[in-house]
Scaffold this motif. Structure first.
Motif, PDB file in Angstrom:
ATOM      1  N   LYS A 158       0.836  -1.173   0.000  1.00  0.00           N
ATOM      2  CA  LYS A 158       0.000   0.000   0.000  1.00  0.00           C
ATOM      3  C   LYS A 158       0.886   1.243   0.000  1.00  0.00           C
ATOM      4  CE  LYS A 158      -1.175   1.764   4.294  1.00  0.00           C
ATOM      5  NZ  LYS A 158      -0.157   1.845   5.315  1.00  0.00           N
ATOM      6  N   HIS A 182      -1.027  -5.840   5.600  1.00  0.00           N
ATOM      7  CA  HIS A 182      -0.300  -6.718   6.536  1.00  0.00           C
ATOM      8  C   HIS A 182      -1.144  -7.070   7.761  1.00  0.00           C
ATOM      9  CE1 HIS A 182       0.735  -3.042   8.747  1.00  0.00           C
ATOM     10  NE2 HIS A 182       1.113  -3.797   9.756  1.00  0.00           N
ATOM     11  N   TYR A 183      -2.239  -6.309   8.002  1.00  0.00           N
ATOM     12  CA  TYR A 183      -3.101  -6.692   9.120  1.00  0.00           C
ATOM     13  C   TYR A 183      -3.752  -8.061   8.883  1.00  0.00           C
ATOM     14  CZ  TYR A 183      -2.671  -2.852  12.318  1.00  0.00           C
ATOM     15  OH  TYR A 183      -2.173  -1.998  13.260  1.00  0.00           O
ATOM     16  N   LYS A 240      -1.879 -10.886  10.486  1.00  0.00           N
ATOM     17  CA  LYS A 240      -1.730 -10.957  11.946  1.00  0.00           C
ATOM     18  C   LYS A 240      -2.513 -12.140  12.506  1.00  0.00           C
ATOM     19  CE  LYS A 240      -0.963  -6.003  12.591  1.00  0.00           C
ATOM     20  NZ  LYS A 240       0.294  -5.759  13.289  1.00  0.00           N
ATOM     21  N   GLU A 254      -2.138   3.898  18.297  1.00  0.00           N
ATOM     22  CA  GLU A 254      -0.671   3.839  18.302  1.00  0.00           C
ATOM     23  C   GLU A 254      -0.148   4.899  19.253  1.00  0.00           C
ATOM     24  OE1 GLU A 254       1.229   2.686  14.437  1.00  0.00           O
ATOM     25  OE2 GLU A 254      -0.315   4.029  13.694  1.00  0.00           O
ATOM     26  N   ARG A 281       8.246   9.355   8.899  1.00  0.00           N
ATOM     27  CA  ARG A 281       7.452   9.140   7.688  1.00  0.00           C
ATOM     28  C   ARG A 281       6.532  10.308   7.332  1.00  0.00           C
ATOM     29  NH1 ARG A 281       4.000   5.146   8.678  1.00  0.00           N
ATOM     30  NH2 ARG A 281       3.682   4.369   6.591  1.00  0.00           N
ATOM     31  N   TYR A 316       5.483  11.069   3.592  1.00  0.00           N
ATOM     32  CA  TYR A 316       4.376  10.258   3.070  1.00  0.00           C
ATOM     33  C   TYR A 316       3.077  10.598   3.801  1.00  0.00           C
ATOM     34  CZ  TYR A 316       1.218   6.353   3.979  1.00  0.00           C
ATOM     35  OH  TYR A 316       0.108   5.597   4.227  1.00  0.00           O
ATOM     36  N   ASP A 376      -4.236   6.063   5.544  1.00  0.00           N
ATOM     37  CA  ASP A 376      -3.167   5.214   6.079  1.00  0.00           C
ATOM     38  C   ASP A 376      -3.721   3.981   6.798  1.00  0.00           C
ATOM     39  OD1 ASP A 376      -0.345   4.795   6.563  1.00  0.00           O
ATOM     40  OD2 ASP A 376      -0.727   5.297   8.668  1.00  0.00           O
ATOM     41  N   MET A 377      -4.840   4.122   7.483  1.00  0.00           N
ATOM     42  CA  MET A 377      -5.320   3.025   8.330  1.00  0.00           C
ATOM     43  C   MET A 377      -6.786   2.630   8.088  1.00  0.00           C
ATOM     44  SD  MET A 377      -2.668   2.350  10.371  1.00  0.00           S
ATOM     45  CE  MET A 377      -2.996   1.744  12.022  1.00  0.00           C
ATOM     46  N   HIS A 426      -6.634  -1.179   6.635  1.00  0.00           N
ATOM     47  CA  HIS A 426      -6.627  -2.108   7.778  1.00  0.00           C
ATOM     48  C   HIS A 426      -7.983  -2.173   8.495  1.00  0.00           C
ATOM     49  CE1 HIS A 426      -2.477  -1.949   6.897  1.00  0.00           C
ATOM     50  NE2 HIS A 426      -2.160  -0.896   7.614  1.00  0.00           N
ATOM     51  N   LYS A 480      -2.415   8.362  15.883  1.00  0.00           N
ATOM     52  CA  LYS A 480      -1.023   8.380  16.339  1.00  0.00           C
ATOM     53  C   LYS A 480      -0.981   9.123  17.674  1.00  0.00           C
ATOM     54  CE  LYS A 480       0.881   7.046  12.241  1.00  0.00           C
ATOM     55  NZ  LYS A 480       1.478   5.698  12.139  1.00  0.00           N
ATOM     56  N   LYS A 496      -0.278   1.682  22.511  1.00  0.00           N
ATOM     57  CA  LYS A 496      -0.339   0.888  21.281  1.00  0.00           C
ATOM     58  C   LYS A 496      -1.295  -0.263  21.566  1.00  0.00           C
ATOM     59  CE  LYS A 496       0.874  -1.266  17.421  1.00  0.00           C
ATOM     60  NZ  LYS A 496       0.542  -0.781  16.095  1.00  0.00           N
ATOM     61  N   GLU A 532      -3.363  -6.918  19.375  1.00  0.00           N
ATOM     62  CA  GLU A 532      -2.003  -6.552  19.770  1.00  0.00           C
ATOM     63  C   GLU A 532      -2.049  -5.507  20.871  1.00  0.00           C
ATOM     64  OE1 GLU A 532       1.019  -7.202  16.002  1.00  0.00           O
ATOM     65  OE2 GLU A 532      -0.038  -5.346  16.219  1.00  0.00           O
TER      66      GLU A 532
HETATM   67  C1  BG6 Z   1       1.042   0.843   8.460  1.00  0.00           C
HETATM   68  C2  BG6 Z   1       0.867   2.335   8.525  1.00  0.00           C
HETATM   69  O1  BG6 Z   1       0.286   0.306   7.414  1.00  0.00           O
HETATM   70  O2  BG6 Z   1       0.632   0.260   9.677  1.00  0.00           O
HETATM   71  C3  BG6 Z   1       1.625   2.908   9.701  1.00  0.00           C
HETATM   72  O3  BG6 Z   1       1.329   2.912   7.326  1.00  0.00           O
HETATM   73  C4  BG6 Z   1       1.247   2.196  10.984  1.00  0.00           C
HETATM   74  O4  BG6 Z   1       1.371   4.311   9.841  1.00  0.00           O
HETATM   75  C5  BG6 Z   1       1.376   0.697  10.794  1.00  0.00           C
HETATM   76  O5  BG6 Z   1       2.113   2.649  12.005  1.00  0.00           O
HETATM   77  C6  BG6 Z   1       0.885  -0.042  12.022  1.00  0.00           C
HETATM   78  O6  BG6 Z   1       1.166  -1.397  11.871  1.00  0.00           O
HETATM   79  P1  BG6 Z   1       1.403  -2.337  13.104  1.00  0.00           P
HETATM   80  O7  BG6 Z   1       1.606  -3.696  12.515  1.00  0.00           O
HETATM   81  O8  BG6 Z   1       2.601  -1.814  13.828  1.00  0.00           O
HETATM   82  O9  BG6 Z   1       0.166  -2.232  13.952  1.00  0.00           O
END
Ligand code: BG6
Length: 492
Positions: free
Chosen positions: A148, A178-179, A182, A216, A223, A226, A235-236, A240, A340, A345, A380
């Protein structure tokens, strides 16, 4: 017999993602024997590195895994660096020759995985050249893994998709979220479809609202360049959060195959309500973090970060309401939030059930209301799930109190569980696209996100920064739920 055979060509081989995620994940696959003798990796990027230098970079990227030196060296020997300008056709000719040579040397049967781990504006041009310069093979498989952001809005995503589709068919394209790699996100399906007591209550008759939190504690860190172009929505939320909501909302698939799951995901996304601009203004809240001192540490405003405009309108927080308009979910809000520099987290889903029809313990309690049942899926940093139920307080009378039934994986089990990227890379090697995103899913989540972006673009956020670092976001995020008679379960 588990050994996988393929050549990886990574565009963006010197970048942050390759070093932090891809190389360590490939190494773990190597340690487990999925990658052995018959694999090679070509890393490409602009910088003029030698293979030797590249090997050192690979080894450095493995430091956290504390590898055996000989094993790390043997692994790094499978890596080849090519200095590459993605717009220069001649460079693809060199790449084709190198790929052919490695195919022979390692007996790779023409199997290729192309990994786009660089600025998305080059995805189209790279993919076009892969075809025109005949880097795609006829013999084995050709799979494209795309990071992405996949586009900036619906229109650009569509254009990018058409560009890619001229060289790859949909079933060769692996769009990474990538979520979806998990452990506990994958567990959503097991919890839902493996337990009758849960699946039978999984609808608007019993569920009051669903809350998805991806909070987070870090800021944008390095970053910002971006992030300024994206914001928390792109972004999220568009990816995700929408994917998690989809897994929670979809109908049970006929079988647990990629195709059946994908069909259900696409189907439920078709019922996702696309707000009007006016609705978007009401249903979505944006925020931007401001300075705070936490534990003696001075945290500054988002607007004071490097590469961020001093009057930036970029949101670092989003809370909002998603709705699926179908028989199962009509009337159940899916409240989502991410940001953020929040208090912790934490990634989790809270499913809040409706109250029993009548509280017969009222007379015995201080509270008129019983606490609602809540099923929490901890994604998480801890992994597991919990159920909040009401029980009688010990002693005379019939006062009730909530008790928590809690299951967490032990730290040992989670430490050994494959990291998201490792899992997804192995899936791609196996040709399993279950945990990747189909174009139809993306198209719909962009349509959804676009309206909110348009609503926000109409008026600058006059109150930014509107939450302090270390909090859980602006007050408006609480008011959003209060309007529907709900409140955030997770309130650290
Ligand atoms: C990414 C975002 O896709 O996911 C980041 O671009 C974010 O901004 C990150 O911090 C969070 O991923 P994870 O796996 O650390 O929860």
């Amino acid at each position: 017999q588990n050994e996988k055979v393929a050549l990886f060509i990574i565009f963006g081989g010197s970048g942050d993602l390759a070093r932090r995620k891809l190389y360590p994940s490939l190494f773990r696959l190597y340690q487990k024997g999925y990658l052995k003798d018959h694999f090679a990796v070509v890393g490409t990027a602009r910088r003029p590195w030698t293979n030797e230098y590249y090997h050192n970079i690979i080894k450095e990227s493995l430091a956290d895994l504390k590898p055996d030196d000989a094993q790390a060296t043997a692994f790094a020997d499978h890596f080849y660096y090519q200095s590459h300008d993605v717009t220069n056709t001649e460079h693809y000719v060199v790449l084709r020759d190198l790929a052919a040579k490695l195919d022979q040397k390692y007996q790779l049967n023409g199997n290729r995985i192309y990994y786009m781990a660089m600025s998305p504006r080059f995805f189209g041009v790279i993919v076009g050249h892969l075809k025109s310069e005949q880097i795609l093979t006829d013999a084995g498989f050709n799979r494209l893994i795309i990071e992405k952001p996949f586009g900036h809005d619906f229109q650009s995503a569509k254009e990018l998709n058409s560009e890619i589709r001229t060289s790859f068919s949909e079933d060769q394209i692996y769009r990474i979220d990538h979520y979806l790699g998990k452990e506990m996100v994958q567990n959503i399906s097991a919890i839902r479809f493996g337990n009758n007591i849960i699946e039978s209550l999984w609808n608007n008759r019993y569920i009051d609202n669903i809350q998805i939190t991806l909070s987070e504690s870090l800021g944008v860190e390095e970053r910002a360049g971006y992030y300024e172009t994206a914001g928390a929505m792109r972004d999220m939320v568009q990816n995700h959060i929408s994917q998690i909501a989809t897994l929670l909302a979809m109908e049970p698939p006929v079988s647990f195959s990629a195709e059946d799951i994908r069909n259900e995901k696409i189907k439920v996304l078709r019922s996702l309500h696309i707000d009007t601009i006016e609705e978007a203004k009401r249903n979505f809240v944006r925020g931007q973090y401001g300075a705070a001192t936490i534990d003696g540490q001075q945290l500054d405003n988002y607007r004071d970060a490097d590469q961020v405009a001093t009057d930036s309108n970029t949101e670092t927080f989003v809370a909002g309401k998603m709705e699926f308009e179908n028989f199962r979910w009509s009337g159940v809000p899916f409240f989502v939030r991410t940001g953020k520099r929040l208090a912790q987290k934490a990634t989790r889903v809270d499913i809040v059930f409706k109250q029993v029809p009548q509280n017969i313990f009222k007379a015995a309690s201080d509270n008129d209301e019983l606490a609602p049942n809540v099923l929490t899926i901890y994604i998480e940093p801890t992994e597991g799930f919990g159920l909040r139920a009401n029980a009688k307080q010990i002693g005379q009378g019939y006062a009730t109190r909530p008790v928590d039934l809690d299951f967490r994986h032990s730290a040992r089990a989670t430490a050994n569980s494959p990291e998201a990227y490792e899992r997804l890379l192995l899936d791609a090697l196996n040709g399993d696209s279950t945990n990747f995103t189909h174009w139809d899913e993306l198209a719909q989540t962009w349509r959804f996100a676009d309206v909110i972006e348009q609503a926000w673009a109409q008026e600058p956020a006059a109150d930014f920064p509107n939450y302090v670092s270390g909090s859980m976001g602006p007050k408006a995020a609480d008011e959003l739920l209060a309007r529907d008679g709900a409140k955030w379960v997770f309130d650290p």
